[in-house]
Design an enzyme around this catalytic site. Sequence first.
Site, PDB file in Angstrom:
ATOM      1  N   HIS A  50       0.837  -1.191   0.000  1.00 43.19           N
ATOM      2  CA  HIS A  50       0.000   0.000   0.000  1.00 43.19           C
ATOM      3  C   HIS A  50       0.877   1.249   0.000  1.00 43.19           C
ATOM      4  CE1 HIS A  50       0.609  -0.820   4.378  1.00 43.19           C
ATOM      5  NE2 HIS A  50       0.943   0.448   4.326  1.00 43.19           N
TER       6      HIS A  50
HETATM    7  C1  T46 Z   1       2.939   0.825   6.974  1.00 39.34           C
HETATM    8  C2  T46 Z   1       3.664  -0.410   7.330  1.00 39.34           C
HETATM    9  C3  T46 Z   1       5.116  -0.184   7.605  1.00 39.34           C
HETATM   10  C4  T46 Z   1      -4.600  -0.564  13.219  1.00 39.34           C
HETATM   11  O1  T46 Z   1      -5.691  -0.854  13.733  1.00 39.34           O
HETATM   12  N1  T46 Z   1      -3.891   0.497  13.703  1.00 39.34           N
HETATM   13  C5  T46 Z   1      -2.675   0.859  13.197  1.00 39.34           C
HETATM   14  O2  T46 Z   1      -2.071   1.844  13.680  1.00 39.34           O
HETATM   15  C6  T46 Z   1      -2.145   0.087  12.103  1.00 39.34           C
HETATM   16  C7  T46 Z   1      -0.795   0.458  11.497  1.00 39.34           C
HETATM   17  C8  T46 Z   1      -2.863  -0.966  11.618  1.00 39.34           C
HETATM   18  N2  T46 Z   1      -4.068  -1.289  12.191  1.00 39.34           N
HETATM   19  C9  T46 Z   1      -4.801  -2.454  11.682  1.00 39.34           C
HETATM   20  C10 T46 Z   1      -5.275  -2.369  10.245  1.00 39.34           C
HETATM   21  C11 T46 Z   1      -5.260  -3.809   9.791  1.00 39.34           C
HETATM   22  O3  T46 Z   1      -6.469  -4.413  10.126  1.00 39.34           O
HETATM   23  O4  T46 Z   1      -3.913  -3.579  11.740  1.00 39.34           O
HETATM   24  C12 T46 Z   1      -4.148  -4.435  10.643  1.00 39.34           C
HETATM   25  C13 T46 Z   1      -2.847  -4.656   9.877  1.00 39.34           C
HETATM   26  O5  T46 Z   1      -2.508  -3.440   9.217  1.00 39.34           O
HETATM   27  P1  T46 Z   1      -1.783  -3.417   7.798  1.00 39.34           P
HETATM   28  O6  T46 Z   1      -2.243  -4.583   6.989  1.00 39.34           O
HETATM   29  O7  T46 Z   1      -1.946  -2.076   7.205  1.00 39.34           O
HETATM   30  O8  T46 Z   1      -0.270  -3.686   8.236  1.00 39.34           O
HETATM   31  P2  T46 Z   1       1.022  -3.644   7.318  1.00 39.34           P
HETATM   32  O9  T46 Z   1       2.090  -4.321   8.090  1.00 39.34           O
HETATM   33  O10 T46 Z   1       0.748  -4.093   5.946  1.00 39.34           O
HETATM   34  O11 T46 Z   1       1.372  -2.073   7.213  1.00 39.34           O
HETATM   35  C14 T46 Z   1       1.692  -1.342   8.372  1.00 39.34           C
HETATM   36  C15 T46 Z   1       0.989   0.023   8.348  1.00 39.34           C
HETATM   37  O12 T46 Z   1      -0.418  -0.155   8.190  1.00 39.34           O
HETATM   38  C16 T46 Z   1       1.477   0.892   7.238  1.00 39.34           C
HETATM   39  O13 T46 Z   1       1.068   2.212   7.466  1.00 39.34           O
HETATM   40  O14 T46 Z   1       3.480   1.698   6.333  1.00 39.34           O
HETATM   41  O15 T46 Z   1       3.091  -1.139   8.425  1.00 39.34           O
END
Ligand code: T46
Length: 135
Positions: A50
């Site tokens: 993303h």
């Molecule tokens: C990024 C990389 C480095 C939350 O509820 N609160 C939060 O602050 C975050 C970051 C995520 N979430 C929830 C949203 C999803 O349901 O946690 C779940 C996993 O999030 P995501 O799939 O977006 O995680 P990554 O590891 O793909 O990405 C994260 C960050 O979202 C993103 O901003 O740059 O780490």
Amino acid sequence: MYNTSLLKFKDITDKYGHLTPVEGKIDIPFEIKRVYYITRVQDGITRGFHSHKKLHQVLICLNGSVKIRLKNPENEEIVELKDPSVGLYIGPMIWREMFDFTEDSVLLVLASEYYNENDYIRNYDFYLEEAKKIF
Ligand code: T46
């Protein structure tokens, strides 16, 4: 790459170990509103896929190592994070993928805004369309 950079923090070392201070608006280019960390990622997993519309973040690998693939419509680059005194700044509209997490890796993220799903672009084709207007 435009809108990304490596930040080198202090590594205060003595016979008791290492200490790295990281201060918002001093060591990183924004006020920190949110902190989260990614741990215990299983072998072979890639996360991310993303971009963010407005969010600024700094990624610091506190233990172990992880690779970050950074993309914009023009360039692609892979950065390996393995030194806890180094941060990777990622600004708005940069596509990122995190992979090759070692079993013991701890990826700390400092963010400029509270969590907001509306700030995410998770569709790569849509990302390219929007990013081409900027890059
Ligand atoms: C990024 C990389 C480095 C939350 O509820 N609160 C939060 O602050 C975050 C970051 C995520 N979430 C929830 C949203 C999803 O349901 O946690 C779940 C996993 O999030 P995501 O799939 O977006 O995680 P990554 O590891 O793909 O990405 C994260 C960050 O979202 C993103 O901003 O740059 O780490």
